[in-house]
Design an enzyme around this catalytic site. Sequence first.
Site, short mmCIF file in Angstrom:
data_model
loop_
_atom_site.label_atom_id
_atom_site.label_comp_id
_atom_site.label_asym_id
_atom_site.label_seq_id
_atom_site.Cartn_x
_atom_site.Cartn_y
_atom_site.Cartn_z
N SER A 12 45.31 76.62 128.04
CA SER A 12 46.57 76.21 127.42
C SER A 12 46.88 77.25 126.35
CB SER A 12 46.48 74.79 126.85
OG SER A 12 45.36 74.67 126.01
N GLU A 14 49.16 78.38 122.71
CA GLU A 14 49.88 77.90 121.53
C GLU A 14 50.80 79.00 120.98
OE1 GLU A 14 47.68 75.46 118.80
OE2 GLU A 14 48.60 76.48 117.09
N THR A 45 53.81 74.93 117.41
CA THR A 45 53.44 74.36 116.11
C THR A 45 54.68 73.84 115.37
OG1 THR A 45 53.58 76.48 114.98
CG2 THR A 45 51.43 75.87 115.89
N ALA A 48 54.62 71.11 108.66
CA ALA A 48 54.68 69.82 107.97
C ALA A 48 55.61 69.92 106.76
CB ALA A 48 53.28 69.41 107.52
N GLY A 105 48.92 67.30 109.32
CA GLY A 105 49.56 68.36 108.55
C GLY A 105 49.06 68.36 107.12
N ASP A 106 49.54 69.27 106.33
CA ASP A 106 49.16 69.36 104.91
C ASP A 106 50.42 69.23 104.08
OD1 ASP A 106 46.30 69.92 105.19
OD2 ASP A 106 47.00 71.74 106.22
N ALA A 120 46.42 61.52 110.68
CA ALA A 120 46.84 61.69 112.07
C ALA A 120 46.60 60.42 112.88
CB ALA A 120 46.09 62.88 112.69
N TYR A 142 37.42 69.56 114.48
CA TYR A 142 36.92 70.62 113.59
C TYR A 142 35.41 70.81 113.77
CZ TYR A 142 41.51 69.89 111.67
OH TYR A 142 42.87 69.77 111.55
N HIS A 146 36.37 69.61 108.89
CA HIS A 146 37.63 69.78 108.16
C HIS A 146 37.32 70.01 106.67
CE1 HIS A 146 41.43 68.56 106.19
NE2 HIS A 146 41.98 69.12 107.26
N LYS A 162 40.33 58.28 114.86
CA LYS A 162 41.59 58.85 115.39
C LYS A 162 41.61 58.78 116.92
CE LYS A 162 42.01 63.41 114.71
NZ LYS A 162 42.34 64.67 114.02
N PHE A 213 44.02 83.73 106.73
CA PHE A 213 44.27 82.48 107.45
C PHE A 213 43.00 81.64 107.53
CE2 PHE A 213 45.68 80.30 111.49
CZ PHE A 213 46.70 79.60 110.86
N HIS A 263 41.99 76.88 124.76
CA HIS A 263 43.33 76.83 124.17
C HIS A 263 43.48 78.09 123.33
CE1 HIS A 263 46.90 74.81 122.43
NE2 HIS A 263 46.51 75.30 121.27
P1 FAD Z 1 43.41 64.05 110.13
O1 FAD Z 1 42.78 63.82 111.42
O2 FAD Z 1 44.25 62.95 109.54
O3 FAD Z 1 42.25 64.43 109.09
C1 FAD Z 1 42.56 65.00 107.82
C2 FAD Z 1 41.42 64.75 106.85
O4 FAD Z 1 41.42 63.37 106.44
C3 FAD Z 1 40.03 65.01 107.43
O5 FAD Z 1 39.24 65.54 106.39
C4 FAD Z 1 39.54 63.63 107.82
O6 FAD Z 1 38.12 63.53 107.80
C5 FAD Z 1 40.18 62.74 106.76
N1 FAD Z 1 40.54 61.39 107.23
C6 FAD Z 1 41.11 61.09 108.41
N2 FAD Z 1 41.38 59.77 108.47
C7 FAD Z 1 40.99 59.22 107.28
C8 FAD Z 1 41.04 57.92 106.73
N3 FAD Z 1 41.55 56.89 107.41
N4 FAD Z 1 40.55 57.74 105.46
C9 FAD Z 1 40.04 58.78 104.75
N5 FAD Z 1 39.99 60.05 105.24
C10 FAD Z 1 40.45 60.27 106.49
N6 FAD Z 1 49.31 71.97 110.83
C11 FAD Z 1 50.67 71.98 110.77
O7 FAD Z 1 51.27 71.81 109.71
N7 FAD Z 1 51.41 72.18 111.93
C12 FAD Z 1 50.83 72.35 113.14
O8 FAD Z 1 51.55 72.52 114.14
C13 FAD Z 1 49.40 72.34 113.21
N8 FAD Z 1 48.77 72.48 114.41
C14 FAD Z 1 47.40 72.39 114.46
C15 FAD Z 1 46.77 72.46 115.70
C16 FAD Z 1 45.39 72.38 115.79
C17 FAD Z 1 44.74 72.45 117.15
C18 FAD Z 1 44.61 72.25 114.61
C19 FAD Z 1 43.10 72.19 114.70
C20 FAD Z 1 45.23 72.16 113.37
C21 FAD Z 1 46.63 72.22 113.28
N9 FAD Z 1 47.29 72.12 112.06
C22 FAD Z 1 48.67 72.14 112.01
C23 FAD Z 1 46.53 71.99 110.81
C24 FAD Z 1 46.30 70.52 110.41
O9 FAD Z 1 47.54 69.88 110.18
C25 FAD Z 1 45.44 70.51 109.16
O10 FAD Z 1 44.13 70.94 109.47
C26 FAD Z 1 45.39 69.21 108.38
O11 FAD Z 1 44.71 69.44 107.15
C27 FAD Z 1 44.66 68.07 109.07
O12 FAD Z 1 45.33 67.58 110.14
P2 FAD Z 1 44.61 66.55 111.15
O13 FAD Z 1 45.59 66.13 112.14
O14 FAD Z 1 43.33 67.11 111.61
O15 FAD Z 1 44.33 65.34 110.10
#
Ligand code: FAD
Length: 283
Positions: A12, A14, A45, A48, A105-106, A120, A142, A146, A162, A213, A263
């Site tokens: 795949s 990106e 992508t 956020a 996202g961040d 997420a 991760y 993460h 998740k 990065f 990917h």
């Molecule tokens: P989550 O899965 O929500 O996790 C984030 C953090 O919160 C982790 O440390 C986790 O352990 C913790 N956590 C999760 N759930 C809970 C809970 N219920 N209570 C307490 N802690 C919790 N960013 C962008 O802005 N745009 C993109 O298009 C983008 N694409 C990406 C594609 C891939 C394949 C990857 C690996 C990353 C991408 N990112 C993107 C970056 C990503 O948004 C960041 O890494 C962000 O910090 C975490 O997103 P996540 O979906 O993994 O979050």
Amino acid sequence: MKSQIKYEQKFSLEFFPPRTDKGMEKLKTVIQDLSPLNPEYMSVTYGAGGTTQAKTLETVSYIQQHSPFDAAPHLTCIGATEESLTELLDTYEALGVKRIVALRGDLPSGMMDPGEFKFASDLVKYIKDTRGDTFKIEVAAYPETHPQARNCNVGIKWFKHKVDQGADAAITQYFYNVDSYLYFIDNCERNGIDLPIIPGVMPILNYDNLIRFSEACGAEVPRWLKCRLESFDDDQAGLLAFGEDVVSELSQKLLDAGAPGIHFYSMNQAEATLNIAKNLTFK
Ligand code: FAD
């Protein structure tokens, strides 16, 4: 790694959404050039809370309507509202999109309120609850943990949460250490996490960008690799050739270990991804 061998191995790709018309024209050529890889999907992508969100939709529409491949929009939930997510999901559904990469996202600097969707997992649940099986849902994983997770067990706990909300597959953050992926897969299996976890692979295109990065996203560039890359100085062709060797070897080891595909973080460039892919043999 046993459970991984049951999945058919696929590529795949990106892309990021180009900001300019010129960038969009270039991306169209890149998509064409990468077509021989016959990717399962092309993901795009999404910034956020940022300004490029409309560009994501434009790029997704192009792939969906003018290429033979499925587009997979990334969708971040931090700072989003139910209304904004519904609107975008409706638009994607109308475009025939079948797959969403669901992310937290961040928070952009200056924005303090994460809003209704803090993680997420909230987004995965929302998509599942409101759309059923309309979209296949990919989430992020991760292998090197993460950066905000207190330790890898906490990371795995929330990853499982998740996945349990209805994720179909995961794509990893990139890494240059095969063992981090293999240990992560073992840890997932031990914790009852059973879904395809596709390694995200980053071709090496530019030393400074890679280091910057990687620091931002918490991916480790091993010291030996950093030293070798540094030694190329202005020899960009040498760096690219060396990078292709390293990333080809990494990818082949992953495939040999039973990873369910690769990917590629293409960085909107075709050549390195094509050269690496040509070196690979699927099981
Ligand atoms: P989550 O899965 O929500 O996790 C984030 C953090 O919160 C982790 O440390 C986790 O352990 C913790 N956590 C999760 N759930 C809970 C809970 N219920 N209570 C307490 N802690 C919790 N960013 C962008 O802005 N745009 C993109 O298009 C983008 N694409 C990406 C594609 C891939 C394949 C990857 C690996 C990353 C991408 N990112 C993107 C970056 C990503 O948004 C960041 O890494 C962000 O910090 C975490 O997103 P996540 O979906 O993994 O979050």
